[in-house]
Design an enzyme around this catalytic site. Structure first.
Site: not given
Ligand SMILES: NC(=O)c1ccc[n+]([C@@H]2O[C@H](COP(=O)([O-])OP(=O)(O)OC[C@H]3O[C@@H](n4cnc5c(N)ncnc54)[C@H](O)[C@@H]3O)[C@@H](O)[C@H]2O)c1
Length: 596
Positions: A192, A142, A121, A154
């Site tokens: 964002n 994204h 993000s 995006e």
């Molecule tokens: N939460 C949101 O609203 C949102 C929206 C768009 C983008 N994002 C982006 O998406 C990405 C993930 O965010 P999220 O909110 O889903 O996080 P989250 O913490 O909910 O999930 C992350 C997952 O990655 C797993 N993980 C960690 N290390 C790993 C590895 N080495 N191999 C495989 N899996 C692994 C974890 O076990 C976890 O389940 C981030 O870059 C975030 O910025 C988040």
């Protein structure tokens, strides 16, 4: 010919990853879904089946389609399973070193022609790409939360991403039924960059006890039509993820203090209050992962009896003014059964206001929302006057005259002389300090702000503005009156912009700055906020409706009072106002409205 993607990999099955897997599998693409451990795979699988089961229950997905969808997913532990996919999307936590390590590994494991994408993000896609030997095949894709629902994607191209890769990914987004905006690699991209300053500001309002969580969220939902309030959205995003995004944006985006994470966020993350995913964040949820909010010790008591606790009885209401707001407010009170005395500056003005109220009530009758009897009863409750003296025995006065402090102060001084003791004196000002108006009287404890939104008969929100001299009884009375009017009253302090404008206008101003910096177009920015965040209008559509002059004036007030450098009005906004491009009302603002 765009490249065919027959199988894709998703790394990390948390909030975003599980949703992204669903998007691909729903669209007939095989997915290899990868996590760090068997337990994490199970969590991801449970999130996805929960989501698809809900879709089946709501009749949005046939059972057979759900089964076919699930059959397309291959759940795996470890990146080695990704050796033959055409594209990988990484959705692991927002840490640069972690993502770089994963990309280096993906580069080793995946076939040479595979595209490697990140769902980051806020981190630099460029910095992630240089961890591989194929930075020209690395791109940002994204998605928005929840990925199966939000239409926007995006697509982030770095200076080295090859044009073919961009075109292939754009075609893929179309196949997934998404709308993409393609942009360059800047902290927070479009949505964002505009969203997180606002979210952080909302948290700081909560942290400083400026307003309650319920009131901040209700204000933005009901005042701006947003699908959810900022604190509920923080819970959906996940506080740990939000913290990382803010922190990165602060460091990458020119150290704008508005992105420095409010200390409370870090405290909540440390305490394990991560939002929906952990079952508790700003709100408490039925169980981890559930969207259902359950009452907790901070949930306010909202029953009628408790609302009226300590409130004065109000039967007769004086409304001063003859403009749009006064007209709407007269209608609101009369319809709710109050006896109303309207005071204007002359019989001619009274006749006009009376006519306007009648027209509006008649519209209600034509639309079947009001019976003729109720219309006549409402009109029968209003007395039309041009003399303030007629307000001697009202229980509440609502002032809605011109937005000039000297005029309001003089009026309140007169009301102080005329009105009986115990009257509640309310101002509808949207930008002046209520305490200035209160101090024009000898009874500041009885003075409060009642900020209605335009059009008052339709908008469900009223901001109840307490000054440092407002009594608890006055405040309770205002809350009870709002409830009796069928409005949601949100209580806040006497600060520039109250809740809604203080949170809304800096965001609009930021959108103008983004356009001015040529990062994106007005159309794409509007799309991003509507399709990525579910906003009813994009910032430029809204600015044109509100009026650029009005928006500039509000932004200036905020800047002057709060001295926040990030609130300085965008030069482009000033130039457009100077040029007479004021929005719809002048035929031209950010868009030309004369052609439609
Ligand atoms: N939460 C949101 O609203 C949102 C929206 C768009 C983008 N994002 C982006 O998406 C990405 C993930 O965010 P999220 O909110 O889903 O996080 P989250 O913490 O909910 O999930 C992350 C997952 O990655 C797993 N993980 C960690 N290390 C790993 C590895 N080495 N191999 C495989 N899996 C692994 C974890 O076990 C976890 O389940 C981030 O870059 C975030 O910025 C988040």
């Amino acid at each position: 010919m765009a490249r065919e993607f027959t199988s894709v990999g998703v790394v990390g099955l948390g909030t975003m990853g599980a949703g992204i897997v669903e998007v691909f599998a729903r669209n007939g693409i095989d997915v290899v879904a990868v996590e760090i451990s068997a337990a994490a795979v199970e969590r991801g699988r449970a999130t996805l089946t929960g989501s698809t089961d809900r879709a089946v229950a709501k009749g949005k997905l046939a059972e057979a389609d759900r089964d076919a969808l699930l059959a397309r997913i291959d759940w795996q532990v470890g990146l080695d399973a990704l050796h033959s996919v055409d594209l990988v999307i990484e959705a692991v936590p927002e840490h640069l070193d972690l993502k770089q390590r994963i990309f280096a590994e993906l580069d080793r494991v995946c076939k040479p022609e595979a595209i490697l994408a990140t769902n980051t993000s806020s981190l630099s896609v460029t910095e992630i790409s240089v961890a591989t030997t194929r930075p020209n095949q690395v791109i940002g894709i994204h998605f928005f939360n929840p990925a199966p629902v939000m239409k926007l994607v995006e697509v982030v191209r770095t200076v080295v991403t090859s044009a073919d890769v961009v075109a292939d990914v754009e075609a893929l987004c179309e196949r997934l039924g998404k709308v993409d905006v393609t942009i360059s690699d800047r902290a927070g991209f479009i949505a964002n960059a505009l969203l997180f300053g606002y979210l952080n500001h909302a948290v700081s309002m909560f942290e400083s006890r400026y307003a309650t969580r319920e009131d901040i969220d209700a204000a933005m939902k009901l005042g701006c039509g947003l699908p959810m309030g900022p604190l509920a959205l923080m819970d959906l995003i996940g506080l740990d993820t939000a913290y990382e995004i803010l922190d990165t944006m602060y460091r990458r985006g020119g150290r704008d203090r508005r992105h420095a994470p409010v200390p409370l966020i870090k405290q909540m993350v440390t305490a394990g209050l991560l939002g929906r995913k952990s079952g508790r964040g700003f709100y408490t949820y039925e169980r981890p992962g559930s969207p259902v909010v359950v009452p907790d010790e901070h949930t306010p008591v909202t029953t009628g009896a408790a609302l009226a606790d300590g409130a004065r009885a109000i039967a007769k209401v004086g409304i001063v003014g003859s403009g749009t707001m006064a007209t709407g407010i007269i209608e609101v009170f009369a319809k709710a059964g109050y006896e109303v005395i309207s005071v204007t500056r002359g019989a001619e003005k009274s006749a006009k206001v009376c006519e306007a109220v009648k027209t509006s009530l008649n519209k209600g009758v034509v639309r079947g929302k009001l019976s003729e009897t109720d219309r006549d009863a409402a009109l029968g409750r209003v007395t039309w006057s041009a003399t303030l003296d007629h307000l001697a025995d009202v229980d509440l006065v609502v002032e809605a005259v011109v937005e000039e402090l000297s005029v309001k102060k003089a009026l309140f001084a007169s009301l102080d002389e005329i009105c009986k003791p115990g009257v509640v004196l309310a101002t509808t000002t949207s930008s002046l300090p209520v305490i200035d108006v209160a101090m024009a009287t000898q009874r500041p404890a009885d003075v409060i702000g009642l900020h209605f939104f335009n059009p008052a008969p339709i908008m469900p929100l009223v901001e109840i503005v307490q000054t440092i001299r407002t009594s608890a009884e006055t405040s309770a009375t205002a809350r009870a009156v709002c409830a009796a009017l069928g409005k949601t009253g949100v209580v806040c302090g006497d600060r520039s912009g109250f809740i809604v404008n203080a949170l809304l206008f800096p965001y609009l101003n930021d959108a103008v700055k983004m356009l001015e910096a040529s990062y994106s177009t007005a159309d794409d920015i509007d799309y991003a906020m509507k399709l990525g965040c579910g906003y009813p209008m994009g910032p430029f559509e809204l600015l044109d409706v509100v009026g650029l002059d009005v928006s500039l004036a509000i932004q200036r007030e905020l800047y002057l009072e709060l001295r926040e450098p990030g609130f300085a009005p965008a030069p482009l906004l000033e130039h457009l106002v100077t040029a007479g491009y004021l929005g719809r009302k002048s035929g031209r603002g950010f868009r030309d409205h004369t052609k439609r």
